[in-house]
Design an enzyme around this catalytic site. Structure first.
Site, mmCIF file in Angstrom:
data_model
loop_
_atom_site.group_PDB
_atom_site.id
_atom_site.type_symbol
_atom_site.label_atom_id
_atom_site.label_comp_id
_atom_site.label_asym_id
_atom_site.label_seq_id
_atom_site.Cartn_x
_atom_site.Cartn_y
_atom_site.Cartn_z
ATOM 1 N N HIS A 163 5.128 -4.010 -2.295
ATOM 2 C CA HIS A 163 4.494 -4.737 -1.166
ATOM 3 C C HIS A 163 5.748 -4.629 -0.047
ATOM 4 O O HIS A 163 6.984 -5.501 0.104
ATOM 5 C CB HIS A 163 4.825 -6.224 -1.760
ATOM 6 C CG HIS A 163 3.716 -6.737 -2.523
ATOM 7 N ND1 HIS A 163 2.573 -7.338 -2.308
ATOM 8 C CD2 HIS A 163 3.603 -6.457 -3.907
ATOM 9 C CE1 HIS A 163 1.961 -7.695 -3.380
ATOM 10 N NE2 HIS A 163 2.163 -7.018 -4.231
ATOM 11 N N GLU A 214 5.585 -6.128 2.704
ATOM 12 C CA GLU A 214 5.765 -7.105 3.460
ATOM 13 C C GLU A 214 6.547 -8.191 3.027
ATOM 14 O O GLU A 214 6.918 -9.103 3.607
ATOM 15 C CB GLU A 214 4.166 -7.746 3.730
ATOM 16 C CG GLU A 214 3.709 -8.563 2.486
ATOM 17 C CD GLU A 214 3.319 -7.691 1.549
ATOM 18 O OE1 GLU A 214 3.385 -6.245 1.473
ATOM 19 O OE2 GLU A 214 2.677 -8.208 0.192
ATOM 20 N N CYS A 258 -1.153 -3.478 -3.119
ATOM 21 C CA CYS A 258 -1.304 -3.911 -4.278
ATOM 22 C C CYS A 258 -2.859 -4.013 -4.552
ATOM 23 O O CYS A 258 -3.619 -3.239 -4.462
ATOM 24 C CB CYS A 258 -0.590 -5.069 -4.292
ATOM 25 S SG CYS A 258 -0.273 -5.862 -5.970
#
Lengths: 227, 84
Positions: free
Chosen positions: A194, A196, A86
């Site tokens: 994302h 994560e 990002c």
């Protein structure tokens, strides 16, 4: 394997990244402040999402001149895995570690939702654990993820298989449905979604975990005897 | 001392989603003669005189930080002023 999560003023996905590495992946990880003068002790570099320097001027434009970025460039040149997610991707673009630039989303809306990605290249150090053309679900959360590069650059990205992830249903107008690209050498990955935030089925998807596992597997094969 | 006005705009070849939205809005306000809007940034810099040529300094600043040459163009105006 020891990871660094680079923290800029305005980063806000640093804690998620740290959690993914420490608790879900089970590897060593430390926060590293943006003025750090060395990344020598780390094997992998992670640039998290957020709004570094308030996104002033352009996303990533000011963070790109942080002291630590000189070290990120060195790490990239040394062949260490560098992942920008990002805002981290935007910083890598501004730093010239990856080609192209980000525009405002076509809809002008900030888009925050899980999206389906297609793994276009599973022959990278970031995607070895995925199947070719596998569809994975990873959340996006951005207002400026509308990737752009000129035709010549796009042709080179395609020819070198640098387009790693594409959107199944393009949410932001991104050129050629691009969600993530690697550099020519293959050790620097930038992606808007994302991974994560997708490391536990409890939170909707664990599809992102394989990305981190791929990095560790590649690193072990190169650095650990009898791996 | 110089006052420098810098205008940064998206390149012609790059679609401007904000400009497009404003064009539509103006059209819906019955300004049908408006066919295009391009949104950019305007910056004012105050720069002290140095041994370096002012154009050289401004071009360097613009390409390094103020504009992203991948998607943006810039132009600028320099005005010499007496220091207050």
């Amino acid at each position: 394997m020891k990871f660094a999560v680079i923290v800029f003023p305005g980063s806000n996905c640093d804690v998620d990244m740290y959690h993914a590495i420490k608790d879900e992946l089970g590897e060593e990880v430390e926060y590293v402040w943006h003025d750090a003068e060395s990344l020598d002790e780390y094997d992998g570099i992670l640039l998290p999402g957020g709004f570094s320097y308030g996104d002033y001027l352009r996303s990533g434009a000011i963070a790109r001149f942080s002291r630590v970025m000189q070290e990120v460039v060195k790490a990239a040149e040394a062949g260490k895995p560098v992942l920008g997610v990002c805002n981290g991707f935007q910083i890598l673009l501004e730093a010239g570690l990856l080609p192209g630039a980000m525009r405002r989303n076509e809809s002008l809306s900030f888009i925050c939702k899980p999206v389906d990605l297609v793994v276009q290249n599973n022959q990278t150090m970031f995607t070895g654990e995925y199947q070719p053309n596998q569809t994975i679900s990873i959340p996006v959360a951005h207002g400026e993820g509308n990737y752009y590069c000129d035709e010549e650059t796009l042709a080179a990205l395609k020819a070198n298989h640098q387009i790693v992830f594409t959107y199944r249903n393009n949410p932001n107008g991104s050129l050629a449905d691009i969600a993530g690209i690697v550099n020519e050498k293959g050790n620097v990955l930038g992606m808007m979604p994302h991974p994560e935030r997708a490391v536990d089925v409890l939170l909707g998807s664990a599809d992102g975990l394989k990305l981190f596992q791929s990095i560790v597997k590649t690193w072990r094969e190169a650095h650990v005897v009898n791996a | 001392m110089y006052k420098v006005k810098v205008f940064v705009t998206l390149r012609e070849s790059v679609l401007d989603p904000q400009g497009k939205a404003v064009t539509h809005s103006l059209n819906s306000l019955n300004y049908h003669e408006v066919t295009d809007v391009r949104i950019g940034k305007y910056m004012e810099l105050t720069i002290e005189k140095s041994e370096r040529n002012i154009d050289e300094v401004v071009n360097e600043i613009c390409t390094k930080l103020l504009a992203n040459p991948v998607i943006e163009d810039y132009r600028y105006e320099v005005e010499e002023v007496v220091a207050q």
